[in-house]
Design a protein around this motif. Sequence first.
Motif, short mmCIF file in Angstrom:
data_model
loop_
_atom_site.label_atom_id
_atom_site.label_comp_id
_atom_site.label_asym_id
_atom_site.label_seq_id
_atom_site.Cartn_x
_atom_site.Cartn_y
_atom_site.Cartn_z
N LEU A 93 59.64 9.99 -32.66
CA LEU A 93 60.72 9.14 -33.17
C LEU A 93 61.15 9.62 -34.55
CD1 LEU A 93 59.25 5.66 -32.15
CD2 LEU A 93 61.17 6.85 -31.07
N ASP A 94 62.27 9.09 -35.03
CA ASP A 94 62.72 9.42 -36.38
C ASP A 94 61.69 8.92 -37.39
OD1 ASP A 94 65.06 10.58 -35.47
OD2 ASP A 94 66.20 8.72 -35.61
N LYS A 95 61.70 9.51 -38.58
CA LYS A 95 60.72 9.19 -39.61
C LYS A 95 60.72 7.69 -39.96
CE LYS A 95 59.08 10.57 -44.19
NZ LYS A 95 57.90 9.78 -44.02
N GLN A 96 61.88 7.07 -39.97
CA GLN A 96 61.96 5.64 -40.30
C GLN A 96 61.14 4.81 -39.32
OE1 GLN A 96 65.94 4.04 -40.66
NE2 GLN A 96 65.22 1.97 -40.20
N GLU A 97 61.28 5.07 -38.02
CA GLU A 97 60.51 4.34 -37.01
C GLU A 97 59.02 4.68 -37.11
OE1 GLU A 97 63.43 5.89 -36.02
OE2 GLU A 97 64.64 4.10 -35.62
N PHE A 98 58.72 5.95 -37.35
CA PHE A 98 57.32 6.36 -37.52
C PHE A 98 56.69 5.63 -38.69
CE2 PHE A 98 54.14 9.10 -39.57
CZ PHE A 98 53.25 9.28 -38.53
N ASP A 99 57.37 5.61 -39.84
CA ASP A 99 56.83 4.95 -41.03
C ASP A 99 56.64 3.45 -40.80
OD1 ASP A 99 56.73 7.36 -42.37
OD2 ASP A 99 58.58 7.01 -43.50
N ASP A 100 57.48 2.85 -39.97
CA ASP A 100 57.37 1.42 -39.70
C ASP A 100 56.14 1.10 -38.85
OD1 ASP A 100 58.40 -1.39 -39.64
OD2 ASP A 100 58.45 -0.93 -37.49
N CYS A 101 55.91 1.89 -37.82
CA CYS A 101 54.76 1.62 -36.95
C CYS A 101 54.47 2.84 -36.08
CB CYS A 101 55.05 0.40 -36.06
SG CYS A 101 53.61 -0.16 -35.13
N HIS A 102 53.25 3.30 -36.14
CA HIS A 102 52.83 4.42 -35.29
C HIS A 102 51.35 4.27 -34.94
CE1 HIS A 102 52.17 5.81 -39.47
NE2 HIS A 102 51.09 6.40 -38.96
N ILE A 103 50.95 4.97 -33.89
CA ILE A 103 49.55 4.99 -33.48
C ILE A 103 48.72 5.55 -34.63
CG2 ILE A 103 47.88 6.04 -31.89
CD1 ILE A 103 50.10 6.01 -29.75
N ALA A 104 47.67 4.82 -35.01
CA ALA A 104 46.82 5.25 -36.11
C ALA A 104 46.33 6.67 -35.87
CB ALA A 104 45.64 4.30 -36.26
N GLY A 105 46.53 7.52 -36.86
CA GLY A 105 46.09 8.90 -36.78
C GLY A 105 47.10 9.86 -36.18
N SER A 106 48.20 9.35 -35.66
CA SER A 106 49.20 10.25 -35.07
C SER A 106 50.06 10.88 -36.17
CB SER A 106 50.08 9.51 -34.06
OG SER A 106 50.87 8.52 -34.69
N ILE A 107 50.72 11.96 -35.80
CA ILE A 107 51.62 12.64 -36.74
C ILE A 107 53.05 12.48 -36.24
CG2 ILE A 107 49.87 14.30 -37.46
CD1 ILE A 107 51.38 16.41 -35.71
N ASN A 108 54.00 12.76 -37.10
CA ASN A 108 55.41 12.62 -36.75
C ASN A 108 56.09 13.98 -36.75
OD1 ASN A 108 58.40 11.62 -38.36
ND2 ASN A 108 57.89 11.10 -36.27
N ILE A 109 56.66 14.33 -35.62
CA ILE A 109 57.58 15.46 -35.52
C ILE A 109 58.81 14.91 -34.81
CG2 ILE A 109 58.00 17.81 -34.70
CD1 ILE A 109 54.96 18.22 -34.64
N PRO A 110 59.85 14.55 -35.58
CA PRO A 110 61.02 13.95 -34.96
C PRO A 110 61.62 14.84 -33.87
CG PRO A 110 61.12 13.74 -37.35
CD PRO A 110 59.96 14.65 -37.03
N PHE A 111 62.16 14.19 -32.85
CA PHE A 111 62.74 14.87 -31.70
C PHE A 111 63.70 15.98 -32.14
CE2 PHE A 111 66.14 15.22 -28.50
CZ PHE A 111 65.39 15.60 -27.41
N ALA A 112 64.54 15.71 -33.13
CA ALA A 112 65.54 16.67 -33.58
C ALA A 112 64.91 17.95 -34.16
CB ALA A 112 66.45 16.03 -34.63
N GLU A 113 63.66 17.88 -34.62
CA GLU A 113 62.97 19.03 -35.21
C GLU A 113 61.98 19.69 -34.27
OE1 GLU A 113 61.10 17.66 -38.81
OE2 GLU A 113 62.88 16.52 -39.39
#
Length: 165
Positions: free
Chosen positions: A45-65
């Motif tokens: 998901l986009d960084k905004q959604e990731f920062d709001d709530c994500h699985i503990a320990g997961s990382i964020n790589i937005p779809f666009a990247e």
Amino acid sequence: MVNFIVRAVNLKTVSLISFCLLSLVGCNFSSSAQKKPQLIVINVLDKQEFDDCHIAGSINIPFAEFENKVASFDKNNHYVLYCADYACMSSGYCAKLLRDQNCKYVWEYAGGMVDWYKKGYPTQGPAQEEYLKSENINYNDEEDTSHTITAEELLVKIEEFSSRI
């Protein structure tokens, strides 16, 4: 006699250098051979959604990247990709990109953040986004499930990999 001593010193030096080089090569070889695969849980998901709530320990790589980073992934690691919910197809697309790069251990967690959050599993972030409170209807009942993972299976996998550390 002097020649004999010089040869002995040179032979000793060459032997010492060879031993050191072989030891270094052996260390590098054994450390790479002993490197254990990791479990990488990726929120696309986009960084905004990731920062709001994500699985503990997961990382964020937005779809666009994601597509630009696929080639750098370690093919021996285990990857679980997720996005918002069953209706979101981004995690499935990204999982396919990884499998196309010959990554062997790739799953899509199709239930996504909505499913995980509603089950009360460990999350990080304030969880204020409205989509987290929506219905999470599985629209993909007839889809091939060989590359999908449930929340419960993901929890087991997280625990299994955590115990390896």
